[in-house]
Design a protein around this motif. Structure first.
Motif, PDB file in Angstrom:
ATOM      1  N   MET A 281      44.660  21.619  40.716  1.00  0.00           N
ATOM      2  CA  MET A 281      43.429  21.903  41.439  1.00  0.00           C
ATOM      3  C   MET A 281      43.117  20.804  42.449  1.00  0.00           C
ATOM      4  N   ALA A 282      43.275  19.558  42.038  1.00  0.00           N
ATOM      5  CA  ALA A 282      43.023  18.452  42.967  1.00  0.00           C
ATOM      6  C   ALA A 282      43.999  18.489  44.134  1.00  0.00           C
ATOM      7  N   LEU A 283      45.264  18.794  43.838  1.00  0.00           N
ATOM      8  CA  LEU A 283      46.266  18.870  44.899  1.00  0.00           C
ATOM      9  C   LEU A 283      45.904  19.931  45.921  1.00  0.00           C
ATOM     10  N   PHE A 284      45.496  21.101  45.454  1.00  0.00           N
ATOM     11  CA  PHE A 284      45.242  22.181  46.406  1.00  0.00           C
ATOM     12  C   PHE A 284      43.889  22.046  47.094  1.00  0.00           C
ATOM     13  N   LEU A 285      42.957  21.349  46.497  1.00  0.00           N
ATOM     14  CA  LEU A 285      41.765  20.991  47.252  1.00  0.00           C
ATOM     15  C   LEU A 285      42.133  20.068  48.407  1.00  0.00           C
ATOM     16  N   PHE A 286      42.998  19.120  48.114  1.00  0.00           N
ATOM     17  CA  PHE A 286      43.455  18.218  49.176  1.00  0.00           C
ATOM     18  C   PHE A 286      44.223  18.981  50.248  1.00  0.00           C
ATOM     19  N   LEU A 287      45.120  19.883  49.831  1.00  0.00           N
ATOM     20  CA  LEU A 287      45.907  20.634  50.805  1.00  0.00           C
ATOM     21  C   LEU A 287      45.024  21.576  51.624  1.00  0.00           C
ATOM     22  N   ARG A 288      44.020  22.163  50.993  1.00  0.00           N
ATOM     23  CA  ARG A 288      43.077  23.008  51.734  1.00  0.00           C
ATOM     24  C   ARG A 288      42.324  22.175  52.771  1.00  0.00           C
ATOM     25  N   TRP A 289      41.867  20.994  52.336  1.00  0.00           N
ATOM     26  CA  TRP A 289      41.169  20.130  53.289  1.00  0.00           C
ATOM     27  C   TRP A 289      42.095  19.707  54.423  1.00  0.00           C
ATOM     28  N   LEU A 290      43.334  19.355  54.107  1.00  0.00           N
ATOM     29  CA  LEU A 290      44.261  18.921  55.151  1.00  0.00           C
ATOM     30  C   LEU A 290      44.497  20.039  56.165  1.00  0.00           C
ATOM     31  N   HIS A 291      44.623  21.257  55.678  1.00  0.00           N
ATOM     32  CA  HIS A 291      44.768  22.399  56.589  1.00  0.00           C
ATOM     33  C   HIS A 291      43.510  22.547  57.449  1.00  0.00           C
ATOM     34  N   TRP A 292      42.355  22.420  56.827  1.00  0.00           N
ATOM     35  CA  TRP A 292      41.080  22.464  57.550  1.00  0.00           C
ATOM     36  C   TRP A 292      41.032  21.364  58.620  1.00  0.00           C
ATOM     37  N   PHE A 293      41.472  20.174  58.240  1.00  0.00           N
ATOM     38  CA  PHE A 293      41.460  19.042  59.174  1.00  0.00           C
ATOM     39  C   PHE A 293      42.365  19.304  60.378  1.00  0.00           C
ATOM     40  N   LEU A 294      43.554  19.840  60.128  1.00  0.00           N
ATOM     41  CA  LEU A 294      44.476  20.130  61.234  1.00  0.00           C
ATOM     42  C   LEU A 294      43.881  21.150  62.202  1.00  0.00           C
ATOM     43  N   LEU A 295      43.299  22.225  61.670  1.00  0.00           N
ATOM     44  CA  LEU A 295      42.699  23.234  62.541  1.00  0.00           C
ATOM     45  C   LEU A 295      41.478  22.683  63.274  1.00  0.00           C
ATOM     46  N   THR A 296      40.678  21.876  62.571  1.00  0.00           N
ATOM     47  CA  THR A 296      39.510  21.265  63.217  1.00  0.00           C
ATOM     48  C   THR A 296      39.946  20.338  64.339  1.00  0.00           C
ATOM     49  N   LEU A 297      40.975  19.558  64.090  1.00  0.00           N
ATOM     50  CA  LEU A 297      41.481  18.629  65.104  1.00  0.00           C
ATOM     51  C   LEU A 297      41.983  19.375  66.328  1.00  0.00           C
ATOM     52  N   LEU A 298      42.702  20.472  66.094  1.00  0.00           N
ATOM     53  CA  LEU A 298      43.178  21.280  67.224  1.00  0.00           C
ATOM     54  C   LEU A 298      42.009  21.846  68.025  1.00  0.00           C
TER      55      LEU A 298
ATOM     56  N   ARG B 213      51.574  26.711  40.085  1.00  0.00           N
ATOM     57  CA  ARG B 213      51.184  26.125  41.370  1.00  0.00           C
ATOM     58  C   ARG B 213      51.578  27.021  42.542  1.00  0.00           C
ATOM     59  N   LEU B 214      52.649  27.775  42.377  1.00  0.00           N
ATOM     60  CA  LEU B 214      53.051  28.692  43.444  1.00  0.00           C
ATOM     61  C   LEU B 214      51.994  29.763  43.670  1.00  0.00           C
ATOM     62  N   TRP B 215      51.306  30.189  42.608  1.00  0.00           N
ATOM     63  CA  TRP B 215      50.288  31.224  42.740  1.00  0.00           C
ATOM     64  C   TRP B 215      49.037  30.700  43.454  1.00  0.00           C
ATOM     65  N   LYS B 216      48.923  29.386  43.581  1.00  0.00           N
ATOM     66  CA  LYS B 216      47.768  28.805  44.260  1.00  0.00           C
ATOM     67  C   LYS B 216      47.976  28.709  45.769  1.00  0.00           C
ATOM     68  N   VAL B 217      49.198  28.940  46.241  1.00  0.00           N
ATOM     69  CA  VAL B 217      49.453  28.836  47.675  1.00  0.00           C
ATOM     70  C   VAL B 217      48.790  30.013  48.375  1.00  0.00           C
ATOM     71  N   PRO B 218      47.862  29.795  49.296  1.00  0.00           N
ATOM     72  CA  PRO B 218      47.160  30.909  49.956  1.00  0.00           C
ATOM     73  C   PRO B 218      48.118  31.768  50.775  1.00  0.00           C
ATOM     74  N   ASP B 219      47.842  33.062  50.820  1.00  0.00           N
ATOM     75  CA  ASP B 219      48.673  33.967  51.617  1.00  0.00           C
ATOM     76  C   ASP B 219      47.829  35.041  52.305  1.00  0.00           C
ATOM     77  N   GLN B 220      46.491  34.834  52.366  1.00  0.00           N
ATOM     78  CA  GLN B 220      45.640  35.837  53.005  1.00  0.00           C
ATOM     79  C   GLN B 220      45.941  35.982  54.488  1.00  0.00           C
ATOM     80  N   HIS B 221      46.460  34.921  55.104  1.00  0.00           N
ATOM     81  CA  HIS B 221      46.751  34.972  56.538  1.00  0.00           C
ATOM     82  C   HIS B 221      47.897  35.928  56.865  1.00  0.00           C
ATOM     83  N   LEU B 222      48.692  36.313  55.866  1.00  0.00           N
ATOM     84  CA  LEU B 222      49.833  37.179  56.146  1.00  0.00           C
ATOM     85  C   LEU B 222      49.413  38.584  56.537  1.00  0.00           C
ATOM     86  N   VAL B 223      48.147  38.950  56.247  1.00  0.00           N
ATOM     87  CA  VAL B 223      47.686  40.297  56.589  1.00  0.00           C
ATOM     88  C   VAL B 223      47.739  40.527  58.096  1.00  0.00           C
ATOM     89  N   VAL B 224      47.657  39.459  58.878  1.00  0.00           N
ATOM     90  CA  VAL B 224      47.715  39.599  60.336  1.00  0.00           C
ATOM     91  C   VAL B 224      49.050  40.184  60.772  1.00  0.00           C
TER      92      VAL B 224
END
Length: 828
Positions: free
Chosen positions: A617-634, A698-709
């Motif tokens: 859970m801590a790992l994926f909170l960090f990974l979610r934030w890092l993804h958020w940070f990258l998009l925010t930075l862009l 941990r594999l089930w925690k990897v988000p995949d909602q973006h694939l609907v696009v």
């Protein structure tokens, strides 16, 4: 022509005991080869005496099907007659009416055109790019216009005008595109990747992007479907979020109720082609939860289709009849159990008007104006938005973006948690259990608000498959009795109508996809009632559990099972299929790890699992934030370069939208491949207290909602390949979900239907199992179909809509199967 699945039985005259004994001896030899023993006694129970399980018996059925000297055997036959002698006797009996012959094998579809496949992808990319750049221009010009406003009142008024214009544009664009590009939908057929398909895909994509999807359950949604060409009578309630595409082919009579998660698409993807066809519902019809209505189906006036059911191509429910099952068949169960209430046309119109005004006058202006005020009034954002403040290469720019992203992410998590646990409880004070309320009033709005807030997926995704989901569900309002903590009491996908009337007994474990139906609807009213799931149960995937479900303690509810609403209370048994039939509650293979589930060993392993889940859970909170940070930075970099103003700024924002999607795909693909160490998964059989399982979770925690696009485009296959799927060329994926990508092989020119699922694992009680899935060239998975682990589909085989292909099954090349559980289809 109506096609119905069923068990395939050899039709031959009975020659008495000799014939039965001869068939039994051959069946015993086949089973002995499967279980790897010298001899199988004819009266030994498959499960109790031989220790077999559904996977072993599926392999037995597959071997029997390959023998010309034996009748065909299905899993329903095996469970109904669990000894060799009993099975042989049942298969030798002559039915009163001989069943129709099996549907002949279909030739595999011809190979598609690679050039046409590539050209379709180019056109779809250009359409998507144009949409992003148009959105970017609208955002830049709108931001520039609002930023020139003086005072809060002018900011609100300009946000109101801009938001209303954007809302109306997004709602009307699909309607205009449909009538300009298609006109009226007609019964037709065209190949995928063709120009006709591009038009079809464009209309479908715009419909799914329309804000009107959020208005399901609202009379506005019915008006929207009418604007798209659907023929819908007065007093219709549509709760399903799956918007029909071929709307001109949809007819719905007055007073009909269509429950959530029902699929009435008006088209079918089959063997590399799109086929459109009518779906006709009469007056006062009921369509249940998790149902699929294929093209060419109809329900007469007053007819009902129960939960977890399906109508196949050409099937028709006569007026006044009640059906359920996949495929559906007659039943005595009445699914409309709530009395009617006074609900006038004026009430419906008033509710629609009020919600529209709320959206246009409150939600949209606050959303747009709030973003502007934050960007304009928060001093910390000035260095990030001002192109003259700092260079993009400066460390200060990235440091401030880092601090801001952390603050926003933590604020979202904390505020979101408070919102879903506190505000719904306050709203729930206005509702009473077992009281009938009219639709489209104050109480209806409160119920919808509670359902939306408490079904937010983020926190269930974060806490699911761990011990921490239990306190979260309790904080929502679930009654979980005395919890026997297993570390996997609930998966990541648990849905409900209200959490305050959901009771789950002690020791029960739930996989993913449970939908608790504690709200009942008629065309004029609704009622909230408690749903109680017994103790010591195990619930598989994708189960809709309604009010009044007739299951008690110590039950196994298999994947996609139809929960019975009639008959005696089932206890100490397993239920499989739709409609359900009894199976053993557990077998020897599933109890081999029971010593891990008691005493000191359980406490030690559960503690270790909890620590592992907490790290995940801590790992994926960090990974979610890092993804958020990258998009925010862009995003800040784009605004910083051109200030978000003018045509160039709009084009830059459009480029940001496309770049953000590419970054999201690459980022989460890299995360998944790093977790797997860039190696394919291997089949496993282990306890949920094995460290391997904790790693697999941990594999089930990897988000995949973006694939609907990417649904319906050639790019979906590229993304699957990036994630490790061994996939062929020109695969048409209309919205399939793959759980373990590196365990799946998909052949060329295969068609994967909307909302289908390929699941290469199973978790039953405390046992985890996974295996390969092989889908051959030119295969078809129907809408809502589910393929379990250990399955092999031969080239050109077809799995029908809503079918459940059980673990270990082998479909011959060109076979056409359907039903739950899936068996060979036969002609009427």
């Amino acid at each position: 022509m109506v096609v119905n699945p069923g068990e395939i039985t050899t039709v031959a005259p009975v020659d008495g005991t000799a014939q039965v004994d001869g068939t039994a001896q051959v069946l015993a030899e086949v089973l002995a080869g499967v279980v790897k023993t010298d001899q199988v006694p004819l009266d030994s129970h498959f499960f109790d005496d031989l220790g077999a399980n559904s996977l072993v018996m599926a392999q037995f059925c597959a071997r029997v099907r390959k023998r010309d000297d034996l009748p065909q055997v299905s899993m329903r036959d095996v469970y109904g007659h669990p000894t060799i002698r009993g099975l042989a006797t049942a298969l030798a009996e002559v039915p009163a009416t001989a069943p129709a012959p099996a549907r002949p094998a279909e030739p595999p579809p011809p190979p598609g055109s690679t050039a046409r496949h590539a050209l379709c992808g180019v056109l779809q990319f250009l359409v998507f790019a144009a949409y992003c750049f148009a959105a970017g221009l609208a955002t830049a010009e709108g931001y520039s216009w609002i930023s020139d406003a003086d005072g809060l009142l002018m900011v609100y008024l300009r946000s109101l005008v801009l938001g209303g214009a954007l809302f109306l544009a997004l709602c009307t664009l699909p309607v205009v595109a449909k009538w300009v590009l298609v006109g009226r939908w007609k019964e037709t057929e065209f190949p995928v990747w063709s120009l006709a398909y591009v038009r079809f895909w464009l209309v479908k994509a715009l419909l799914h992007a329309s804000p009107m999807v959020l208005f399901t359950g609202n009379p506005l949604y019915v008006l929207y479907l009418r604007a798209l060409g659907a023929r819908i009578g007065p007093g219709v309630t549509v709760l399903s979020h799956s918007m029909p595409v071929c709307t001109d082919l949809l007819t719905v009579g007055a007073g009909t109720v269509i429950r959530k998660d029902a699929l009435l698409l008006g088209y079918r993807a089959h063997a590399g082609r799109i086929r459109t066809g009518p779906v006709t519902l009469g007056r006062d019809v009921f369509v249940g939860e998790k149902t699929v209505l294929d093209i060419g189906t109809s329900i007469g006036d007053g007819g009902q289709l129960g939960h977890s059911s399906a109508l196949y191509d050409g099937a028709a429910i006569p007026a006044g009849e009640r059906w359920h099952g996949s495929p559906a068949r007659p039943t005595d169960v009445d699914h409309i159990r709530v009395p009617a209430a006074r609900c006038t046309p004026a009430r419906r119109a008033g509710y629609a008007l009020v919600t529209l005004l709320q959206t246009l006058l409150v939600y949209v202006p606050l959303g747009i104006g709030g973003v502007f005020l934050v960007m304009d009034l928060v001093p910390a954002l000035d260095p990030l938005l001002d192109p003259n403040a700092k260079e993009l290469a400066s460390a200060a720019f990235y440091a401030e973006a880092l601090i801001l992203s952390v603050a926003l992410f933590l604020g979202f998590v904390v505020l979101g948690l408070v919102t879903v646990t506190v505000l719904p409880r306050l709203l729930n004070l206005t509702l009473r259990a077992d009281r009938v309320y009219p639709l489209y009033g104050f109480h209806y709005s409160v119920q919808r608000a509670i359902a939306r807030m408490t079904n937010i997926k983020f926190f269930k995704w974060l806490c699911g498959d761990s011990s921490y989901i239990v306190p979260y569900l309790r904080s929502l309002g679930y009654d979980l009795s005395h919890v026997e903590q297993t570390g996997s009491n609930f998966g990541t996908e648990v849905a409900h109508e209200t959490p305050y009337l959901a009771t789950v007994g002690s020791g029960t474990m739930v996989a993913d996809g449970l939908s608790i139906l504690n709200a009942e609807y008629s065309s004029t009213s609704f009622r909230l009632s408690r749903v109680t799931i017994g103790g010591q149960n195990f619930l598989g995937n994708h189960i809709a559990y309604p009010v009044g479900g007739r299951t008690g303690d110590n039950c196994l509810l298999a994947t996609k099972v139809l929960v019975p609403l009639d008959g005696e209370l089932r206890q100490g048994v397993g239920l499989l299929g739709s409609p359900p039939f009894e199976i053993p509650r557990t077998v020897e293979r599933d109890t081999r790890f029971d010593h891990f589930r008691e005493g000191d060993e359980l406490r030690r392993r559960l503690s270790a699992k909890n620590r592992s889940n907490a790290r995940t859970m801590a790992l994926f909170l960090f990974l979610r934030w890092l993804h958020w940070f990258l998009l925010t930075l862009l995003g800040f970099a784009a605004v910083n370069l051109y200030g978000g103003r003018g045509a160039l700024g709009g084009l830059l924002i459009g480029a940001y939208l496309m770049t953000g999607l590419a970054v999201t795909v690459g980022y989460w693909a890299l995360v998944e491949r790093v977790i797997t160490r860039f190696r394919p998964l291997q089949p496993r059989l282990c306890s949920i207290y094995d460290p391997y399982f904790w790693w697999h979770e941990r594999l089930w925690k990897v988000p995949d909602q973006h694939l609907v696009v990417f649904n319906g485009t050639p790019f979906k296959s590229l993304v699957w390949r990036l994630l490790g799927v061994r996939i062929g060329r020109r695969v048409f994926d209309d919205g399939c979900y793959l759980t373990e990508r590196t365990l799946v092989t998909i052949g060329s020119d295969t068609t994967l239907g909307h909302h289908s699922k390929v699941q290469a694992h199973s978790q039953e009680d405390g046992t985890f199992k996974s295996d390969h899935i092989v889908i051959g060239d030119g295969c078809t998975l129907g809408t809502g179909a589910l393929v379990h682990y250990g399955v092999a589909m031969g080239d050109g085989s077809v799995l029908g809509v809503d079918a459940f292909l059980m673990k270990g099954e082998e479909m011959p090349a060109g076979a056409h199967w359907g039903g739950n559980p899936a068996v060979a289809l036969r002609r009427a």
